[in-house]
Design a protein around this motif. Structure first.
Motif, PDB file in Angstrom:
ATOM      1  N   TRP A  48      28.396  31.731  46.020  1.00 45.14           N
ATOM      2  CA  TRP A  48      27.982  30.579  45.240  1.00 45.14           C
ATOM      3  C   TRP A  48      26.739  29.891  45.812  1.00 45.14           C
ATOM      4  N   ASN A  73      48.488  39.572  36.155  1.00 41.65           N
ATOM      5  CA  ASN A  73      47.550  39.289  37.256  1.00 41.65           C
ATOM      6  C   ASN A  73      46.729  38.011  37.082  1.00 41.65           C
ATOM      7  N   TYR A  74      46.964  37.265  35.990  1.00 38.03           N
ATOM      8  CA  TYR A  74      46.132  36.081  35.780  1.00 38.03           C
ATOM      9  C   TYR A  74      46.685  34.868  36.548  1.00 38.03           C
ATOM     10  N   ILE A 126      32.670  30.766  29.998  1.00 39.12           N
ATOM     11  CA  ILE A 126      33.177  31.903  30.762  1.00 39.12           C
ATOM     12  C   ILE A 126      34.660  31.694  31.016  1.00 39.12           C
ATOM     13  N   PHE A 150      38.824  33.910  31.569  1.00 40.72           N
ATOM     14  CA  PHE A 150      39.644  35.115  31.783  1.00 40.72           C
ATOM     15  C   PHE A 150      39.131  36.018  32.897  1.00 40.72           C
ATOM     16  N   LEU A 151      38.506  35.404  33.915  1.00 39.70           N
ATOM     17  CA  LEU A 151      38.122  36.178  35.112  1.00 39.70           C
ATOM     18  C   LEU A 151      39.413  36.591  35.812  1.00 39.70           C
ATOM     19  N   CYS A 152      39.581  37.895  35.953  1.00 44.12           N
ATOM     20  CA  CYS A 152      40.847  38.382  36.516  1.00 44.12           C
ATOM     21  C   CYS A 152      40.621  39.690  37.251  1.00 44.12           C
ATOM     22  N   VAL A 153      41.077  39.755  38.497  1.00 40.33           N
ATOM     23  CA  VAL A 153      41.054  41.006  39.278  1.00 40.33           C
ATOM     24  C   VAL A 153      42.504  41.330  39.598  1.00 40.33           C
ATOM     25  N   ARG A 199      35.545  41.148  47.223  1.00 36.20           N
ATOM     26  CA  ARG A 199      34.268  40.668  46.692  1.00 36.20           C
ATOM     27  C   ARG A 199      33.943  41.288  45.331  1.00 36.20           C
ATOM     28  N   LEU A 200      34.963  41.622  44.541  1.00 31.44           N
ATOM     29  CA  LEU A 200      34.735  42.114  43.176  1.00 31.44           C
ATOM     30  C   LEU A 200      34.325  40.975  42.248  1.00 31.44           C
ATOM     31  N   PRO A 233      32.366  38.290  42.562  1.00 33.48           N
ATOM     32  CA  PRO A 233      30.921  38.042  42.443  1.00 33.48           C
ATOM     33  C   PRO A 233      30.193  39.094  41.601  1.00 33.48           C
ATOM     34  N   ILE A 286      30.935  38.304  37.989  1.00 30.35           N
ATOM     35  CA  ILE A 286      30.189  37.104  37.590  1.00 30.35           C
ATOM     36  C   ILE A 286      28.709  37.446  37.383  1.00 30.35           C
ATOM     37  N   HIS A 292      22.202  36.550  29.941  1.00 24.06           N
ATOM     38  CA  HIS A 292      20.735  36.436  30.004  1.00 24.06           C
ATOM     39  C   HIS A 292      20.069  37.333  28.956  1.00 24.06           C
ATOM     40  N   ILE A 342      20.364  33.379  26.847  1.00 23.80           N
ATOM     41  CA  ILE A 342      21.142  32.165  27.134  1.00 23.80           C
ATOM     42  C   ILE A 342      21.171  32.004  28.650  1.00 23.80           C
ATOM     43  N   TYR A 375      26.856  25.993  34.822  1.00 22.92           N
ATOM     44  CA  TYR A 375      26.025  26.960  35.560  1.00 22.92           C
ATOM     45  C   TYR A 375      24.563  26.742  35.145  1.00 22.92           C
TER      46      TYR A 375
HETATM   47  C1  NHW Z   1      23.939  31.912  32.441  1.00 26.77           C
HETATM   48  C2  NHW Z   1      25.346  32.595  32.342  1.00 26.77           C
HETATM   49  C3  NHW Z   1      26.222  32.399  33.550  1.00 26.77           C
HETATM   50  C4  NHW Z   1      27.627  33.067  33.344  1.00 26.77           C
HETATM   51  C5  NHW Z   1      28.477  32.922  34.670  1.00 26.77           C
HETATM   52  C6  NHW Z   1      28.780  31.491  35.026  1.00 26.77           C
HETATM   53  C7  NHW Z   1      29.707  31.422  36.269  1.00 26.77           C
HETATM   54  C8  NHW Z   1      31.139  31.867  35.904  1.00 26.77           C
HETATM   55  C9  NHW Z   1      32.065  31.831  37.159  1.00 26.77           C
HETATM   56  C10 NHW Z   1      33.480  32.376  36.847  1.00 26.77           C
HETATM   57  C11 NHW Z   1      34.283  31.387  36.055  1.00 26.77           C
HETATM   58  C12 NHW Z   1      35.697  31.912  35.760  1.00 26.77           C
HETATM   59  C13 NHW Z   1      36.445  30.900  34.937  1.00 26.77           C
HETATM   60  C14 NHW Z   1      37.841  31.378  34.574  1.00 26.77           C
HETATM   61  O1  NHW Z   1      38.075  32.543  34.339  1.00 26.77           O
HETATM   62  C15 NHW Z   1      38.976  30.346  34.576  1.00 26.77           C
HETATM   63  S1  NHW Z   1      39.523  30.108  36.320  1.00 26.77           S
HETATM   64  C16 NHW Z   1      40.712  31.438  36.472  1.00 26.77           C
HETATM   65  C17 NHW Z   1      40.224  32.504  37.453  1.00 26.77           C
HETATM   66  N1  NHW Z   1      41.187  33.591  37.505  1.00 26.77           N
HETATM   67  C18 NHW Z   1      42.318  33.541  38.247  1.00 26.77           C
HETATM   68  O2  NHW Z   1      42.577  32.606  38.986  1.00 26.77           O
HETATM   69  C19 NHW Z   1      43.261  34.727  38.060  1.00 26.77           C
HETATM   70  C20 NHW Z   1      43.953  35.129  39.369  1.00 26.77           C
HETATM   71  N2  NHW Z   1      42.970  35.354  40.430  1.00 26.77           N
HETATM   72  C21 NHW Z   1      42.156  36.444  40.402  1.00 26.77           C
HETATM   73  O3  NHW Z   1      42.174  37.275  39.514  1.00 26.77           O
HETATM   74  C22 NHW Z   1      41.150  36.560  41.554  1.00 26.77           C
HETATM   75  O4  NHW Z   1      41.617  35.779  42.632  1.00 26.77           O
HETATM   76  C23 NHW Z   1      39.729  36.075  41.160  1.00 26.77           C
HETATM   77  C24 NHW Z   1      39.146  37.069  40.157  1.00 26.77           C
HETATM   78  C25 NHW Z   1      39.769  34.681  40.573  1.00 26.77           C
HETATM   79  C26 NHW Z   1      38.843  36.073  42.411  1.00 26.77           C
HETATM   80  O5  NHW Z   1      38.853  37.357  42.992  1.00 26.77           O
HETATM   81  P1  NHW Z   1      39.289  37.542  44.534  1.00 26.77           P
HETATM   82  O6  NHW Z   1      39.614  38.971  44.745  1.00 26.77           O
HETATM   83  O7  NHW Z   1      40.314  36.515  44.856  1.00 26.77           O
HETATM   84  O8  NHW Z   1      37.960  37.129  45.379  1.00 26.77           O
HETATM   85  P2  NHW Z   1      36.704  38.072  45.674  1.00 26.77           P
HETATM   86  O9  NHW Z   1      36.520  39.059  44.618  1.00 26.77           O
HETATM   87  O10 NHW Z   1      36.830  38.588  47.063  1.00 26.77           O
HETATM   88  O11 NHW Z   1      35.480  37.035  45.582  1.00 26.77           O
HETATM   89  C27 NHW Z   1      35.506  35.824  46.343  1.00 26.77           C
HETATM   90  C28 NHW Z   1      34.430  34.948  45.751  1.00 26.77           C
HETATM   91  O12 NHW Z   1      34.827  34.599  44.412  1.00 26.77           O
HETATM   92  C29 NHW Z   1      34.860  33.168  44.295  1.00 26.77           C
HETATM   93  N3  NHW Z   1      35.888  32.769  43.349  1.00 26.77           N
HETATM   94  C30 NHW Z   1      37.221  32.798  43.523  1.00 26.77           C
HETATM   95  N4  NHW Z   1      37.850  32.335  42.433  1.00 26.77           N
HETATM   96  C31 NHW Z   1      36.884  32.003  41.527  1.00 26.77           C
HETATM   97  C32 NHW Z   1      36.891  31.445  40.210  1.00 26.77           C
HETATM   98  N5  NHW Z   1      38.035  31.122  39.591  1.00 26.77           N
HETATM   99  N6  NHW Z   1      35.710  31.220  39.592  1.00 26.77           N
HETATM  100  C33 NHW Z   1      34.554  31.504  40.223  1.00 26.77           C
HETATM  101  N7  NHW Z   1      34.463  32.026  41.481  1.00 26.77           N
HETATM  102  C34 NHW Z   1      35.629  32.272  42.114  1.00 26.77           C
HETATM  103  C35 NHW Z   1      35.173  32.677  45.698  1.00 26.77           C
HETATM  104  O13 NHW Z   1      34.778  31.340  45.813  1.00 26.77           O
HETATM  105  C36 NHW Z   1      34.293  33.635  46.523  1.00 26.77           C
HETATM  106  O14 NHW Z   1      32.941  33.252  46.441  1.00 26.77           O
HETATM  107  P3  NHW Z   1      32.284  32.422  47.675  1.00 26.77           P
HETATM  108  O15 NHW Z   1      32.341  33.345  48.879  1.00 26.77           O
HETATM  109  O16 NHW Z   1      30.908  32.069  47.231  1.00 26.77           O
HETATM  110  O17 NHW Z   1      33.176  31.201  47.834  1.00 26.77           O
END
Ligand code: NHW
Ligand code: U53
Length: 389
Positions: free
Chosen positions: A6, A70-71, A136, A138-141, A149-150, A152, A155, A163, A167, A371
């Motif tokens: 970030w 997984n969500y 944005i 439904f981000l889900c791994v 780090r999947l 990032p 994203i 882009h 947008i 963003y």
């Molecule tokens: C101009 C267009 C722009 C479009 C894009 C805009 C931006 C859209 C952004 C997305 C908006 C989504 C909105 C949304 O869907 C609503 S929030 C719901 C997110 N999903 C979940 O919580 C489901 C269960 N968790 C997972 O599936 C995983 O834990 C996820 C995939 C969450 C992270 O996978 P992981 O295996 O646990 O982690 P690594 O792959 O190792 O990556 C670690 C890095 O990911 C950062 N991280 C963690 N959770 C995050 C989250 N919820 N947003 C953003 N970033 C998040 C974390 O800070 C770190 O970065 P850092 O090192 O900098 O801190």
């Protein structure tokens, strides 16, 4: 906390909090489309990108299952969101949507879907600025691929595809703190089925309270009480659009809905979104509106129950009927439809009815983010007129 990813992104950085000399608005300018990376980001060798056609029953079912297993879960792993297939189609196919923004990751060998992220286009007003954004969600791994780090890469890929449609801003919410929230909201919960909520361990019997006393405390009338209260119909779209646009104009951040958007997002859809309005019996004018969406959750580790039926307050407008009375009618409808709980954020004017209608504060927070768009100072929840799914 180090945010290695970030800190590389055009978002408000923690180090800049309080620096009111930074201008409000886009952080980086748009690029010529020829400067946008044309090919997808690299994935680890075993994986490949897949553009998900949500209209396909099979693909939508794969997405449904990935999310169902997984969500997002609450901190105590009591619940996991269980978005339905019809809800996903509604959420992901609004007017002007791009299939290319429905992005999956598969295992090359097994073709198993193991990750997902989506964007949908939305016109969002920030103060007097109307901005084309991507919402944005439904981000889900998959649980087995976490902390590699999947996220990032997911994203960056959705950013690249957004882009390509010229947008440059996005809106999203998360329960986690990232650089940098534009607002932090609180969930509130109104029990409709207190016995079930106590049985699953979410609620506890109050001190000196019996179960029957608790059931009585949350009891609601059998039918709604506002004269002229009825379900929204397609013929109401112009009037509801006028009502909603006028109401949302008072908030700092809000969707800029037109009639097409209102028809998609607010026309009732069974098991997805419920919308009601008040048509004055005298003048037939439409004076008020309320809506909630349906998002069940899997109940984790309970012998007696497997699904929590939850309604979530969506957009509500009161111009004649007191908001308290309007929302009480929404609760009555939800109870009639056998919901277990009615949830609301403290956004818009929701604060004004929460306590009186017997909502209790949740322990979860919801952080709102933009963003590539800086807001000089974080907003109060009451300044937010945007509800994401
Ligand atoms: C101009 C267009 C722009 C479009 C894009 C805009 C931006 C859209 C952004 C997305 C908006 C989504 C909105 C949304 O869907 C609503 S929030 C719901 C997110 N999903 C979940 O919580 C489901 C269960 N968790 C997972 O599936 C995983 O834990 C996820 C995939 C969450 C992270 O996978 P992981 O295996 O646990 O982690 P690594 O792959 O190792 O990556 C670690 C890095 O990911 C950062 N991280 C963690 N959770 C995050 C989250 N919820 N947003 C953003 N970033 C998040 C974390 O800070 C770190 O970065 P850092 O090192 O900098 O801190
Ligand atoms: C009974 C009150 O709690 C919920 O309705 C609920 C249901 N499912 C969830 C799944 C994941 C989850 O992760 C944060 C939270 C919940 C919650 S509480 C926050 C949502 C609201 N209101």
């Amino acid at each position: 906390k180090r945010h290695k990813f970030w800190e590389t992104q055009p978002v408000g950085q923690f180090k800049d909090i309080g620096n009111t000399s930074l201008p409000e608005g886009p952080i980086e300018p748009p690029l010529p489309l020829s400067d946008v990376k044309q090919e997808p980001y690299n994935l680890p060798t075993l994986y490949e990108w897949i553009t998900c056609d949500i209209s396909s029953e099979e693909m939508c079912n794969e997405v449904f299952n990935l999310l169902a297993n997984n969500y997002v879960e609450d901190d105590e792993n009591m619940f996991r969101f269980n978005y339905s297939m019809e809800f996903l189609r509604w959420a992901l196919q609004p007017p002007g949507y791009f299939r290319s923004w429905h992005i999956g990751v598969r295992v090359k060998s097994s073709k198993k879907l193991v990750a997902f992220i989506t964007g949908v286009p939305a016109r969002i007003r920030v103060r007097d600025d109307i901005v084309n954004m991507a919402e944005i969600n439904f981000l889900c791994v998959h649980k087995k691929l976490r902390s590699k780090r999947l996220a990032p890469v997911m994203i960056k890929e959705v950013t690249r595809r957004v882009h390509l449609e010229n947008i440059w801003q996005a809106a999203y919410t998360a329960g986690v703190v990232l650089p940098t929230p534009i607002a932090t909201c609180q969930y509130w919960h109104r029990s409709l089925n207190p016995k079930k909520l106590i049985d699953v361990g979410f609620s506890r019997l109050g001190a000196r309270m019996t179960m029957s006393r608790t059931i009585k405390l949350y009891k609601l009338p059998e039918s709604t009480i506002t004269p002229g209260f009825r379900k929204m119909e397609i013929r109401d779209v112009p009037a509801v659009t006028r009502l909603l646009r006028n109401y949302l104009s008072q908030f700092v951040v809000a969707p800029d809905f037109d009639e097409n958007d209102v028809e998609h997002w607010l026309l009732p859809k069974e098991n997805v979104v419920d919308s009601y309005l008040v048509e004055s019996p005298e003048t037939h004018e439409i004076t008020d509106f309320c809506s909630f969406y349906t998002l069940p959750s899997t109940i984790l580790g309970n012998q007696n129950y497997s699904i929590l039926k939850a309604g979530y307050s969506y957009y509500n407008v009161s111009t004649k009927t007191p908001l308290l009375q309007l929302m009480n009618d929404a609760l009555i409808i939800a109870k009639q439809k056998d919901y277990d709980v009615f949830n609301a954020l403290d956004v818009m004017h929701n604060e004004s009815f929460l306590k009186e209608l017997k909502f209790g504060p949740g322990d979860g927070k919801l952080h709102y983010y933009l963003y590539n768009y800086r807001i000089r100072q974080a907003l109060n929840p009451a300044e937010l007129g945007l509800v994401l799914l």
